[in-house]
Design an enzyme around this catalytic site. Structure first.
Site, PDB file in Angstrom:
ATOM      1  N   ASN A  18       1.381   0.496  17.092  1.00 45.03           N
ATOM      2  CA  ASN A  18       1.669   1.911  16.738  1.00 45.03           C
ATOM      3  C   ASN A  18       0.400   2.700  16.416  1.00 45.03           C
ATOM      4  O   ASN A  18       0.456   3.895  16.166  1.00 45.03           O
ATOM      5  CB  ASN A  18       2.676   2.005  15.588  1.00 45.03           C
ATOM      6  CG  ASN A  18       2.194   1.309  14.319  1.00 45.03           C
ATOM      7  OD1 ASN A  18       1.089   0.753  14.288  1.00 45.03           O
ATOM      8  ND2 ASN A  18       3.035   1.316  13.286  1.00 45.03           N
ATOM      9  N   HIS A  42       9.874  -0.058   7.658  1.00 48.52           N
ATOM     10  CA  HIS A  42       9.243  -1.327   8.046  1.00 48.52           C
ATOM     11  C   HIS A  42       9.214  -2.343   6.903  1.00 48.52           C
ATOM     12  O   HIS A  42       9.667  -3.472   7.042  1.00 48.52           O
ATOM     13  CB  HIS A  42       7.790  -1.084   8.463  1.00 48.52           C
ATOM     14  CG  HIS A  42       7.586  -0.057   9.506  1.00 48.52           C
ATOM     15  ND1 HIS A  42       7.760  -0.298  10.858  1.00 48.52           N
ATOM     16  CD2 HIS A  42       7.187   1.237   9.416  1.00 48.52           C
ATOM     17  CE1 HIS A  42       7.483   0.802  11.547  1.00 48.52           C
ATOM     18  NE2 HIS A  42       7.138   1.748  10.702  1.00 48.52           N
ATOM     19  N   ASP A  79       0.858  -1.210   0.000  1.00 44.91           N
ATOM     20  CA  ASP A  79       0.000   0.000   0.000  1.00 44.91           C
ATOM     21  C   ASP A  79       0.885   1.248   0.000  1.00 44.91           C
ATOM     22  O   ASP A  79       0.876   2.038   0.943  1.00 44.91           O
ATOM     23  CB  ASP A  79      -0.951   0.009   1.200  1.00 44.91           C
ATOM     24  CG  ASP A  79      -0.235  -0.018   2.548  1.00 44.91           C
ATOM     25  OD1 ASP A  79      -0.887   0.345   3.561  1.00 44.91           O
ATOM     26  OD2 ASP A  79       0.957  -0.380   2.606  1.00 44.91           O
ATOM     27  N   ASP A  98       7.522   3.449   2.969  1.00 38.84           N
ATOM     28  CA  ASP A  98       8.357   2.267   3.190  1.00 38.84           C
ATOM     29  C   ASP A  98       8.007   1.143   2.225  1.00 38.84           C
ATOM     30  O   ASP A  98       8.868   0.337   1.861  1.00 38.84           O
ATOM     31  CB  ASP A  98       8.292   1.808   4.643  1.00 38.84           C
ATOM     32  CG  ASP A  98       6.886   1.622   5.167  1.00 38.84           C
ATOM     33  OD1 ASP A  98       5.960   2.273   4.660  1.00 38.84           O
ATOM     34  OD2 ASP A  98       6.709   0.814   6.094  1.00 38.84           O
ATOM     35  N   ASN A 125      -1.159  -2.274   9.990  1.00 44.21           N
ATOM     36  CA  ASN A 125      -1.609  -3.213   8.954  1.00 44.21           C
ATOM     37  C   ASN A 125      -2.630  -4.209   9.493  1.00 44.21           C
ATOM     38  O   ASN A 125      -3.555  -4.613   8.791  1.00 44.21           O
ATOM     39  CB  ASN A 125      -0.422  -3.969   8.347  1.00 44.21           C
ATOM     40  CG  ASN A 125       0.429  -3.078   7.464  1.00 44.21           C
ATOM     41  OD1 ASN A 125      -0.043  -2.063   6.973  1.00 44.21           O
ATOM     42  ND2 ASN A 125       1.685  -3.457   7.277  1.00 44.21           N
ATOM     43  N   GLU A 151      -0.746  -2.852  15.617  1.00 42.11           N
ATOM     44  CA  GLU A 151       0.049  -2.215  14.553  1.00 42.11           C
ATOM     45  C   GLU A 151      -0.884  -1.918  13.379  1.00 42.11           C
ATOM     46  O   GLU A 151      -1.869  -2.631  13.154  1.00 42.11           O
ATOM     47  CB  GLU A 151       1.179  -3.202  14.165  1.00 42.11           C
ATOM     48  CG  GLU A 151       2.049  -2.768  13.023  1.00 42.11           C
ATOM     49  CD  GLU A 151       1.405  -3.053  11.662  1.00 42.11           C
ATOM     50  OE1 GLU A 151       0.654  -4.046  11.560  1.00 42.11           O
ATOM     51  OE2 GLU A 151       1.617  -2.266  10.731  1.00 42.11           O
TER      52      GLU A 151
HETATM   53  O1  RIB Z   1       2.890  -0.072  10.783  1.00 44.49           O
HETATM   54  C1  RIB Z   1       3.715   0.065   9.664  1.00 44.49           C
HETATM   55  C2  RIB Z   1       3.018  -0.407   8.431  1.00 44.49           C
HETATM   56  O2  RIB Z   1       1.861   0.400   8.200  1.00 44.49           O
HETATM   57  C3  RIB Z   1       3.857  -0.272   7.150  1.00 44.49           C
HETATM   58  O3  RIB Z   1       3.488  -1.264   6.247  1.00 44.49           O
HETATM   59  C4  RIB Z   1       3.461   1.078   6.628  1.00 44.49           C
HETATM   60  O4  RIB Z   1       3.601   1.174   5.205  1.00 44.49           O
HETATM   61  C5  RIB Z   1       2.007   1.124   6.983  1.00 44.49           C
HETATM   62  O5  RIB Z   1       1.304   0.457   5.969  1.00 44.49           O
HETATM   63 CA    CA Z   2       2.812  -0.708   3.973  1.00 40.87          CA
END
Ligand code: RIB
Ligand code: CA
Length: 325
Positions: free
Chosen positions: A172, A253, A24, A28, A180, A178
């Site tokens: 996060n 990441h 996506d 990163d 994703n 997190e």
């Molecule tokens: O938490 C980090 C992830 O969420 C990474 O894949 C970043 O691109 C976001 O998609």
């Molecule tokens: Ca990503």
């Protein structure tokens, strides 16, 4: 001497590992595409896109933009799901901006999405080479989950699934989740519940993949258009990570998931059972990780540490290789 001639005592280079990268873009994710395309140990069969950091229209445009800047004129990009399985889409403009890849000057892509849906692209690539293809997913797992539902045989045909997502420690988005996994916990539950090997590169290890100003300068010194593009991405990513996550150096990441395919020795991974919380009022999207004894037979493995310098050497080599196309 032909390429095929064996030289006594010299190990023949292993064949590059074929992957499909589900992503996506995303700053990163963009570096993950560059690593996958530039590292000779990886054969990037194609990129599939999904809603996550931004809408699927934007993440698809961004994937095509990265391919254009990197000179990947033949790269297949297939657009996928525009929302999670059940929930409303949560995007990440605070980290990736309104475009999903703010920072560099806008790109008019010369690479365009292929016909057909990402889910069918994923299934097609895995089923045409049973046992060979690795799915690398660096976004919400909506496409991958639907591929499993549409063609359950991919669970035995795939070589491995490597994801960037989750954490055995803190999240996060919430203390538990997190991004994703938070965006589509139901998809993650399907992916981790399927009978295929999954390696999870969570925040615990990806937060070790920080791009210091010294590392960024090494990328800039490559001097190619794609290297300049990468430094412009990192400048923006640095500004948002400082503001939103109180981190001075942004962690790339998603490149960790690709790097694990290129060179597993860059990481320490442990056998584990990873279960996804989908019902918790405050813990939805948590990757509940139960580590197992070293050497135990397990369907899941979880990254715990990274050889940071060697990781960045590989990323920089890959970007430099793209610059020569
Ligand atoms: O938490 C980090 C992830 O969420 C990474 O894949 C970043 O691109 C976001 O998609
Ligand atoms: Ca990503």
């Amino acid at each position: 001497m032909t390429d095929g001639d064996a030289v006594p005592g010299r190990m023949a280079a292993a064949a590059p590992r074929p992957i499909v990268l589900d992503c996506d873009p995303g700053h990163d994710d963009a570096l993950a595409i560059m690593l996958a395309a530039g590292d000779p140990r990886v054969d990037l069969l194609g990129v599939t896109t999904v809603a996550g950091n931004q809408t699927v229209e934007k993440t698809t445009h961004n994937a095509c933009a990265v391919a254009t800047v990197a000179g990947l004129t033949g790269l297949d990009v297939a657009a996928g799901c525009d929302r999670p399985l059940l929930r409303e889409l949560t995007t990440a403009p605070g980290i990736h901006g309104a475009s999903g890849m703010d920072g560099p000057p806008p790109v008019a892509p010369s690479v365009h999405p292929v016909q057909g849906h990402a889910v069918d692209f994923l299934i097609g690539k895995v089923m045409e080479a049973p046992g060979e293809v690795t799915i690398v997913a660096t976004a919400p797992l909506t496409n991958v989950a639907l591929a499993l539902r549409r063609e359950p045989a991919i669970a035995t045909a795939v070589r491995e699934v490597v994801i960037m997502g989750g954490a055995f420690g803190r999240g996060n988005v919430t203390p538990a989740a997190e991004f994703n996994i938070f965006v589509d916990p139901e998809a993650a539950a399907i992916v981790f519940g399927a009978p295929w090997p999954v390696t999870m590169m969570g925040l615990d290890v990806t937060h070790q993949a920080t791009c210091t100003r010294e590392t960024q300068a090494r990328i800039g010194a490559i001097g190619s258009p794609v290297a300049t593009f990468a430094t412009q991405l990192i400048d923006y990513f640095r500004s948002t990570y400082r503001r939103e996550q109180s981190m001075e150096d942004p962690p790339v990441h998603d490149a960790c998931a690709v790097a694990y395919v290129a060179d597993p020795s860059l990481f320490n991974v442990r056998p584990a059972l990873v279960e996804i919380e989908t019902k918790g009022e405050r813990t939805s999207g948590m990757t509940v990780t139960t580590f197992m004894p070293e050497g135990a037979s397990a369907r899941h493995h979880v990254g715990t540490s990274l050889r940071r310098e060697a990781f960045w050497d590989a990323v920089i080599r890959a970007i430099a290789a793209l610059g020569s196309v």
